[in-house]
Design a protein around this motif. Structure first.
Motif, PDB file in Angstrom:
ATOM      1  N   ASP A 143    -102.257  55.547 114.395  1.00  0.00           N
ATOM      2  CA  ASP A 143    -102.494  56.635 115.343  1.00  0.00           C
ATOM      3  C   ASP A 143    -101.211  57.235 115.900  1.00  0.00           C
ATOM      4  OD1 ASP A 143    -105.502  56.826 115.805  1.00  0.00           O
ATOM      5  OD2 ASP A 143    -105.175  54.682 116.035  1.00  0.00           O
ATOM      6  N   ILE A 144    -100.058  56.628 115.598  1.00  0.00           N
ATOM      7  CA  ILE A 144     -98.794  57.151 116.121  1.00  0.00           C
ATOM      8  C   ILE A 144     -98.613  58.565 115.596  1.00  0.00           C
ATOM      9  CG2 ILE A 144     -96.298  56.830 116.229  1.00  0.00           C
ATOM     10  CD1 ILE A 144     -96.801  53.822 115.981  1.00  0.00           C
ATOM     11  N   ASN A 145     -98.405  59.539 116.484  1.00  0.00           N
ATOM     12  CA  ASN A 145     -98.754  60.918 116.185  1.00  0.00           C
ATOM     13  C   ASN A 145     -97.770  61.690 115.322  1.00  0.00           C
ATOM     14  OD1 ASN A 145     -97.427  60.378 118.692  1.00  0.00           O
ATOM     15  ND2 ASN A 145     -97.600  62.525 119.193  1.00  0.00           N
ATOM     16  N   ASP A 146     -98.286  62.876 114.919  1.00  0.00           N
ATOM     17  CA  ASP A 146     -97.688  63.617 113.805  1.00  0.00           C
ATOM     18  C   ASP A 146     -97.109  64.961 114.203  1.00  0.00           C
ATOM     19  OD1 ASP A 146    -100.127  64.740 114.399  1.00  0.00           O
ATOM     20  OD2 ASP A 146    -100.507  65.391 112.355  1.00  0.00           O
ATOM     21  N   SER A 147     -95.999  64.949 114.875  1.00  0.00           N
ATOM     22  CA  SER A 147     -95.302  66.209 115.126  1.00  0.00           C
ATOM     23  C   SER A 147     -93.853  66.019 114.689  1.00  0.00           C
ATOM     24  CB  SER A 147     -95.354  66.569 116.614  1.00  0.00           C
ATOM     25  OG  SER A 147     -94.363  65.869 117.341  1.00  0.00           O
ATOM     26  N   PRO A 148     -93.096  67.110 114.566  1.00  0.00           N
ATOM     27  CA  PRO A 148     -91.696  66.963 114.153  1.00  0.00           C
ATOM     28  C   PRO A 148     -90.874  66.095 115.093  1.00  0.00           C
ATOM     29  CG  PRO A 148     -92.400  69.241 113.907  1.00  0.00           C
ATOM     30  CD  PRO A 148     -93.518  68.512 114.627  1.00  0.00           C
ATOM     31  N   GLU A 149     -91.338  65.927 116.345  1.00  0.00           N
ATOM     32  CA  GLU A 149     -90.594  65.121 117.311  1.00  0.00           C
ATOM     33  C   GLU A 149     -91.127  63.698 117.441  1.00  0.00           C
ATOM     34  OE1 GLU A 149     -92.003  68.175 118.239  1.00  0.00           O
ATOM     35  OE2 GLU A 149     -90.156  69.228 117.659  1.00  0.00           O
ATOM     36  N   THR A 150     -92.426  63.510 117.196  1.00  0.00           N
ATOM     37  CA  THR A 150     -93.039  62.215 117.526  1.00  0.00           C
ATOM     38  C   THR A 150     -93.641  61.486 116.340  1.00  0.00           C
ATOM     39  OG1 THR A 150     -95.149  63.293 118.068  1.00  0.00           O
ATOM     40  CG2 THR A 150     -93.554  63.003 119.864  1.00  0.00           C
ATOM     41  N   ALA A 151     -93.444  61.969 115.128  1.00  0.00           N
ATOM     42  CA  ALA A 151     -93.901  61.235 113.955  1.00  0.00           C
ATOM     43  C   ALA A 151     -93.228  59.859 113.926  1.00  0.00           C
ATOM     44  CB  ALA A 151     -93.572  62.009 112.685  1.00  0.00           C
ATOM     45  N   PRO A 152     -93.864  58.853 113.340  1.00  0.00           N
ATOM     46  CA  PRO A 152     -93.295  57.501 113.353  1.00  0.00           C
ATOM     47  C   PRO A 152     -91.854  57.419 112.864  1.00  0.00           C
ATOM     48  CG  PRO A 152     -95.551  57.433 112.566  1.00  0.00           C
ATOM     49  CD  PRO A 152     -95.207  58.882 112.719  1.00  0.00           C
ATOM     50  N   SER A 153     -91.536  58.115 111.766  1.00  0.00           N
ATOM     51  CA  SER A 153     -90.166  58.046 111.253  1.00  0.00           C
ATOM     52  C   SER A 153     -89.173  58.660 112.235  1.00  0.00           C
ATOM     53  CB  SER A 153     -90.074  58.764 109.903  1.00  0.00           C
ATOM     54  OG  SER A 153     -90.359  60.145 110.031  1.00  0.00           O
ATOM     55  N   LYS A 154     -89.584  59.717 112.952  1.00  0.00           N
ATOM     56  CA  LYS A 154     -88.688  60.353 113.920  1.00  0.00           C
ATOM     57  C   LYS A 154     -88.424  59.422 115.095  1.00  0.00           C
ATOM     58  CE  LYS A 154     -88.621  64.022 111.442  1.00  0.00           C
ATOM     59  NZ  LYS A 154     -87.429  64.286 110.580  1.00  0.00           N
ATOM     60  N   ARG A 155     -89.417  58.657 115.488  1.00  0.00           N
ATOM     61  CA  ARG A 155     -89.238  57.694 116.574  1.00  0.00           C
ATOM     62  C   ARG A 155     -88.245  56.612 116.156  1.00  0.00           C
ATOM     63  NH1 ARG A 155     -93.490  57.796 120.500  1.00  0.00           N
ATOM     64  NH2 ARG A 155     -95.112  59.322 120.024  1.00  0.00           N
ATOM     65  N   ILE A 156     -88.357  56.149 114.924  1.00  0.00           N
ATOM     66  CA  ILE A 156     -87.422  55.132 114.426  1.00  0.00           C
ATOM     67  C   ILE A 156     -86.013  55.710 114.334  1.00  0.00           C
ATOM     68  CG2 ILE A 156     -86.806  53.708 112.435  1.00  0.00           C
ATOM     69  CD1 ILE A 156     -89.806  53.376 111.887  1.00  0.00           C
ATOM     70  N   GLU A 157     -85.895  56.923 113.817  1.00  0.00           N
ATOM     71  CA  GLU A 157     -84.587  57.539 113.642  1.00  0.00           C
ATOM     72  C   GLU A 157     -83.872  57.776 114.971  1.00  0.00           C
ATOM     73  OE1 GLU A 157     -85.454  61.012 111.400  1.00  0.00           O
ATOM     74  OE2 GLU A 157     -85.760  59.899 109.527  1.00  0.00           O
ATOM     75  N   ARG A 158     -84.628  58.033 116.030  1.00  0.00           N
ATOM     76  CA  ARG A 158     -83.989  58.211 117.338  1.00  0.00           C
ATOM     77  C   ARG A 158     -83.366  56.911 117.832  1.00  0.00           C
ATOM     78  NH1 ARG A 158     -88.188  61.843 118.505  1.00  0.00           N
ATOM     79  NH2 ARG A 158     -89.433  60.244 119.541  1.00  0.00           N
ATOM     80  N   LEU A 159     -83.994  55.794 117.480  1.00  0.00           N
ATOM     81  CA  LEU A 159     -83.463  54.496 117.891  1.00  0.00           C
ATOM     82  C   LEU A 159     -82.390  53.988 116.931  1.00  0.00           C
ATOM     83  CD1 LEU A 159     -86.852  52.792 118.872  1.00  0.00           C
ATOM     84  CD2 LEU A 159     -85.099  53.661 120.424  1.00  0.00           C
ATOM     85  N   VAL A 160     -82.577  54.305 115.641  1.00  0.00           N
ATOM     86  CA  VAL A 160     -81.636  53.856 114.605  1.00  0.00           C
ATOM     87  C   VAL A 160     -81.278  55.081 113.760  1.00  0.00           C
ATOM     88  CG1 VAL A 160     -81.217  52.230 112.719  1.00  0.00           C
ATOM     89  CG2 VAL A 160     -82.760  51.605 114.581  1.00  0.00           C
ATOM     90  N   PRO A 161     -80.274  55.845 114.171  1.00  0.00           N
ATOM     91  CA  PRO A 161     -79.961  57.104 113.485  1.00  0.00           C
ATOM     92  C   PRO A 161     -79.676  56.951 111.998  1.00  0.00           C
ATOM     93  CG  PRO A 161     -78.840  57.002 115.601  1.00  0.00           C
ATOM     94  CD  PRO A 161     -79.448  55.643 115.372  1.00  0.00           C
ATOM     95  N   ARG A 162     -79.232  55.798 111.566  1.00  0.00           N
ATOM     96  CA  ARG A 162     -78.922  55.598 110.152  1.00  0.00           C
ATOM     97  C   ARG A 162     -80.073  54.937 109.401  1.00  0.00           C
ATOM     98  NH1 ARG A 162     -72.506  53.702 110.005  1.00  0.00           N
ATOM     99  NH2 ARG A 162     -71.678  55.572 111.044  1.00  0.00           N
ATOM    100  N   TYR A 163     -81.252  55.079 109.912  1.00  0.00           N
ATOM    101  CA  TYR A 163     -82.433  54.528 109.240  1.00  0.00           C
ATOM    102  C   TYR A 163     -82.531  55.069 107.814  1.00  0.00           C
ATOM    103  CZ  TYR A 163     -87.373  54.013 107.957  1.00  0.00           C
ATOM    104  OH  TYR A 163     -88.544  53.739 107.299  1.00  0.00           O
ATOM    105  N   ASP A 164     -82.518  54.157 106.848  1.00  0.00           N
ATOM    106  CA  ASP A 164     -82.582  54.504 105.424  1.00  0.00           C
ATOM    107  C   ASP A 164     -83.997  54.197 104.945  1.00  0.00           C
ATOM    108  OD1 ASP A 164     -82.441  54.690 102.675  1.00  0.00           O
ATOM    109  OD2 ASP A 164     -80.484  53.726 102.518  1.00  0.00           O
ATOM    110  N   LYS A 165     -84.848  55.208 104.907  1.00  0.00           N
ATOM    111  CA  LYS A 165     -86.266  54.995 104.597  1.00  0.00           C
ATOM    112  C   LYS A 165     -86.493  54.302 103.256  1.00  0.00           C
ATOM    113  CE  LYS A 165     -90.651  57.389 103.882  1.00  0.00           C
ATOM    114  NZ  LYS A 165     -91.472  58.557 104.212  1.00  0.00           N
ATOM    115  N   PRO A 166     -85.882  54.739 102.147  1.00  0.00           N
ATOM    116  CA  PRO A 166     -86.194  54.100 100.869  1.00  0.00           C
ATOM    117  C   PRO A 166     -85.855  52.616 100.816  1.00  0.00           C
ATOM    118  CG  PRO A 166     -85.145  56.224 100.518  1.00  0.00           C
ATOM    119  CD  PRO A 166     -85.014  55.907 101.981  1.00  0.00           C
TER     120      PRO A 166
END
Length: 240
Positions: free
Chosen positions: A183-206
């Protein structure tokens, strides 16, 4: 076509949008389903990109559906699925995916929206395949809202994998705001990956996206994410 696909060894092909989802299919979903009776489990990047250094991404439904239908027609023992993010699906215009534009208007919960789109995709593929098609051979999955949502199933494991165990509390606070990780929501600011990237700017998704999933474990994600779990259950039931 003759006979039933359930009488022959089954193969699964999952159409995915990127490297992370492809690795998930190969390293997590594949080994799990091979243990349940499938003879092969493979992933294909949307658009037919074969090399991992090529981008996948969400293509328009007309192109994607033609590719899905082609695979279904070529092999009657093949089960075809998808693993794409609701967040990025085209909702309107010529690129739109069935059901996406109306999902948020007609249903309330995240799981219901995903299932609404999945039903629309299935209906369209059935129409394209014709009356002799066995609907159980197409099992679409729409991740709500994107792959990273699943990683909030265990915030301590996620934080540790990110190399910042001290972020467990902050990630847990995010998780606590929603009924499920999906349910973690889907906007350009609050999508799950964006939340992670704000905490860990070098988050490497792959890389980190799949390592975190492996650390969390499939059973934990299934327990926390009901829509994801139902997809796995349906795939398992094909060889039950």
């Amino acid at each position: 076509m003759g006979g039933s696909p359930d009488m022959a060894p089954l193969r699964l092909l999952v159409h995915v949008e990127g490297r992370t989802e492809m690795t998930f299919v190969k390293e997590v979903l594949g080994p799990h389903l091979l243990g349940h009776g499938y003879v092969s489990v493979d992933a294909r990047l949307l658009g037919g990109a074969r090399r991992l250094d090529q981008r996948g991404g969400i293509r328009n439904w007309q192109s994607t559906s033609k590719e899905i239908v082609r695979h279904l027609q070529a092999d009657r023992t093949l089960i075809v699925s998808t693993m794409v993010d609701y967040y990025a699906l085209p909702a309107a215009g010529p690129d739109a995916w069935p059901g996406r534009e109306h999902a948020a208007k007609l249903v309330k919960t995240s799981c219901e929206r995903a299932e609404f789109v999945e039903s629309a995709l299935l209906e369209d593929v059935i129409r394209r395949m014709g009356p002799s098609f066995e609907p159980r051979r197409f099992e679409p999955f729409i991740a709500m809202h994107e792959y990273e949502g699943l990683l909030f199933s265990d915030c301590h494991a996620l934080a540790t994998c990110l190399g910042h165990a001290d972020l467990t509390l902050e990630l847990s606070v995010i998780r606590s705001l929603f009924p499920t990780p999906e349910d973690i929501n889907d906007s350009p600011e609050t999508a799950p990956s964006k939340r992670i990237e704000r905490l860990v700017p070098r988050y490497d998704k792959p890389v980190l996206g799949i390592l975190a999933f492996l650390d969390i474990g499939l059973p934990k994600v299934r327990a926390e994410c009901p829509h994801f779990n139902r997809w796995i259950q349906r795939l398992e039931s094909r060889v039950a």
